[in-house]
Design a protein around this motif. Structure first.
Motif, PDB file in Angstrom:
ATOM      1  N   THR A 273      20.294  47.661  -7.344  1.00  0.00           N
ATOM      2  CA  THR A 273      19.158  47.114  -6.533  1.00  0.00           C
ATOM      3  C   THR A 273      19.596  47.424  -4.875  1.00  0.00           C
ATOM      4  N   THR A 465      14.805  38.768  -1.069  1.00  0.00           N
ATOM      5  CA  THR A 465      13.953  39.499  -2.352  1.00  0.00           C
ATOM      6  C   THR A 465      12.633  38.976  -1.982  1.00  0.00           C
ATOM      7  N   PRO A 479      13.480  46.637  -3.923  1.00  0.00           N
ATOM      8  CA  PRO A 479      14.783  47.332  -3.299  1.00  0.00           C
ATOM      9  C   PRO A 479      13.987  48.875  -2.796  1.00  0.00           C
TER      10      PRO A 479
END
Length: 717
Positions: A273, A465, A479
């Protein structure tokens, strides 16, 4: 006989109607006067009684770790004041003078930095001036301290009667202190504006939206009417793992202390990621302590040294000018390169002689790598630099952190004639190939090695995130792939095998582990001191190790960079052990069994240490034990609840400890080392540990006032 005289009645009605007409005319004339002649006067009076557009500040969102731990949050802080005009004019003076000694004594107990006499002198000055907003204490205080002050005589009355009032501020709190401090960021204490880090980069999400309040005066009191409610900021979920970050910081700091280093950087990245699980930036300060004062990991453009050799060999292999059977004669370890001496690290022992291309990387031969690159790219250096850009080592990562830097790898340029290079020398290519004459920040180097580990796919380093508000995700940051393939599959396979051999049979042995395979490359580079060059006075070194693990199925990539002055200096011998410690700590964390598997079929009552009772409740529930608690076992703000546990045949009872003010020493006896250190360091106390187990004794007794710079010794047993 007619009972009513109609003529008299009509006459009276006419008189009444005439009076109503006069009154109506008077009202109309008065209204016209107010609207015209007295308009300015009434507007001024209205403005004195009503204040529009008073800003209502929102609560700033939290910054969380990947597993929900709070890295930064907003807590209320207060400044306290006294209005000496408040209260009944007939009795307020007598009430004040009757209680002023008790008030000053109480303030001294809460704020021991100022004596009783000093408090009395200061408050008397405010009383003489009849001030309506006299500052009682110059600094902002937390809620618990505010409540203690509020209990004092006169101050405990309402603001209209006693005069005690406050101003509330949102202050930024960091429960884990400086952990990943330069990356998480901070706020300016005196104003609601971000300074650096994620606080600054994601300010618009964290800040929220300000509201508006109309303030109107009613019966000598102002009434606040919300016209536009403030919208609180959202929480930011980062990729940082608190446990891994703590492990990496300790490993880097311990090694810096051991070697007398000045700066230490470590970055741990998840291969698939690009998630940055830990990012360390330690700098030695004037007092000899190591702190995060600059985000060196993303901003330092330094000549990377031998970790760059991997990129050089990858370009040559990918262009097909060499293969793994290619050999280089490195001679006795010293070679003349266009009038400059190129040396291998073992030149004083006679050098390596003739070695293969893989071996040149395994032993980090300067001569081996530079001869290969110079031999095939000397006449066309542009092709070599284009190759570096192709494989991603020169990629601008566009990081969401203010102050981050992109690599600088210059491209050869010819003059107007097209025959000569205007910014290039014969020595440029040999030295560039071994990590000099380039400037690459550590985050770019680890991203390149991460791409090698990730099957050739280069990921953008990710720090955040998602953004969450009221339990719902309002924004996601997935990602990002920067390059699908940095090189050919065949080249990638060769490079991974060579990097594994660097650790198993080359100079990177001290980065290896007996538990799993490690791949990577060492680096030892001299750091230029600007105009004075590399070797003027004491030589400064950049010691590095960059790689990934487990080598056969990579999960994480990591880089460790240490800076120090003078010899000895070894990337493999100094940065390598730090890499190993981080890698083994991370793998040990992954190998831990689920807590449910630890449940004993014999149902033996577990022993619970004193400390954070919230964690104890969760752990006991996982193991199938119900705890008896005397407090609310929920905590929406992720704040610890400190207490003790008592086991009986009937179960486990968890009790909340007495709460001490932040300027008083808490009771940590019976706690584990981690909880005790966290609690004390959160109050600015330095901790020294001796022994193992739980805290049996503390050198500063509970309840004592904490002196500035105090050190508390904890004996564990």
């Amino acid at each position: 006989m007619n009972l009513f005289d109609n003529k008299k009645i009509i006459k009276r009605y006419r008189i009444i109607a005439f009076l109503f007409v006069l009154i109506g005319i008077y009202i109309l004339v008065s209204a016209m006067k107010i609207m015209t002649v007295d308009k300015k006067q009434w507007i001024e009076l209205s403005e004195s009684l009503q204040k529009d557009s008073v800003v209502s500040l929102p609560t700033r969102g939290n910054i969380l770790s990947c597993d929900g731990e709070v890295l930064a949050s907003s807590l209320p802080k207060y400044k306290i004041f006294m209005d000496f005009n408040a209260g009944d004019p007939k009795t307020k003076d007598s009430v004040w003078y009757a209680n002023v000694d008790t008030i000053c004594k109480g303030l001294n107990e809460i704020f021991p930095e100022r004596s009783v006499e000093e408090f009395k002198k200061d408050l008397s000055k405010g009383k003489e001036k009849n001030s309506m907003h006299w500052c009682i204490w110059p600094k902002r205080i937390d809620y618990n301290t505010y409540k203690d002050v509020k209990k004092l005589p006169v101050f405990c009355l309402s603001s209209n009667k006693g005069g005690f009032h406050f101003e509330e501020y949102n202050a930024r709190s960091h429960p884990f202190q400086s952990l990943a401090g330069r990356t998480v960021g901070d706020m300016y204490p005196a104003k609601d504006s971000a300074r650096f880090g994620l606080e600054l980069s994601y300010d618009s999400i964290l800040r929220g939206k300000t509201g508006l309040i109309m303030r109107k005066k009613v019966l000598d009191r102002y009434l606040d009417i919300t016209t536009l409610p403030a919208e609180d900021g959202a929480d930011l979920v980062t990729t940082i793992d608190v446990n891994i970050q703590d492990l990496a910081e300790k490993a880097v700091t311990d090694k810096l202390k051991e070697i007398g280093g000045t700066t230490g950087v470590a970055i741990l990245m998840e291969c698939k990621t690009g998630d940055v699980k830990a990012i360390v930036n330690m700098n030695r300060c004037a007092d000899g302590e190591y702190r995060e004062i600059k985000n060196n990991a993303v901003s330092d453009r330094l000549e990377p040294g031998s970790v760059f050799k991997t990129a050089s060999i990858m370009v040559a292999l990918d262009d097909g000018v060499v293969d793994t059977f290619y050999t280089v004669d490195t001679g006795c370890g010293i070679r003349d390169m266009y009038g400059r001496k190129m040396k291998d690290h073992n030149w004083h022992r006679g050098g390596y002689g003739t070695i293969s291309l893989p071996r040149s990387l395994e032993v980090s031969s300067n001569i081996g790598v530079s001869v290969i690159i110079d031999r095939f790219y000397h006449k066309n250096p542009e092709k070599y630099v284009e190759g570096l850009r192709r494989i991603g080592i020169a990629e601008d990562l566009h990081l969401p952190i203010v102050g981050s830097s992109a690599p600088i790898i210059r491209m050869p340029e010819k003059d107007a004639t097209g025959k000569h290079y205007k910014n290039w020398y014969a020595t440029a290519l040999p030295w560039m190939s071994i990590g000099y004459e380039t400037q690459v920040p550590p985050i770019s180097t680890v991203s390149f090695y991460n791409a090698i580990a990730n099957g050739g796919k280069m990921m953008k380093p990710r720090f955040v995130t998602k953004a969450v508000k009221d339990g719902e995700t309002i924004a996601e940051f997935p990602p990002v792939v920067l390059k699908e393939h940095i090189c050919k599959d065949k080249t990638l396979k060769i490079m991974r095998e060579i990097l594994t051999h660097v650790v198993s049979q080359g100079l990177g042995k001290q980065a290896g582990s007996k538990l799993f395979k490690v791949a990577g490359k060492t680096g030892t580079a001299q750091i230029s001191q600007g105009a004075t060059g590399y070797t003027s006075g004491t030589t400064h070194y950049l010691l590095s190790f960059a790689g990934f693990f487990p080598a056969d199925n990579p999960m994480y990539s990591c880089i460790v960079c240490l800076q120090k002055a003078g010899l000895p200096a070894s990337g493999g011998g100094m940065a390598g052990p730090v890499f190993k410690k981080i890698a083994e700590g991370v793998m040990a964390k992954l190998l831990k069994q689920d807590a449910a598997n630890a449940k004993d079929t014999a149902n033996i009552m577990p022993r619970v240490k004193s400390g954070n009772m919230l964690l104890a409740v969760n752990s006991l529930a996982t193991l199938g034990f119900n705890a008896n608690v005397s407090w609310e076992a929920t905590n929406n703000h992720h704040q610890p609840v400190w207490g003790t546990a008592k086991s009986t045949q009937k179960g486990i009872t968890l009790s909340k400890n007495k709460s001490y003010r932040t300027n008083l020493m808490p009771d940590v006896i019976g706690m584990g080392a981690r909880d005790a250190v966290y609690m004390l360091e959160n109050r600015g106390v330095k901790v020294r540990l001796s022994g193992r187990g739980t805290v049996a004794a503390q050198s500063i007794p509970a309840g004592n006032t904490i002196a500035k710079g105090a050190t508390c010794k904890l004996e564990l047993n």
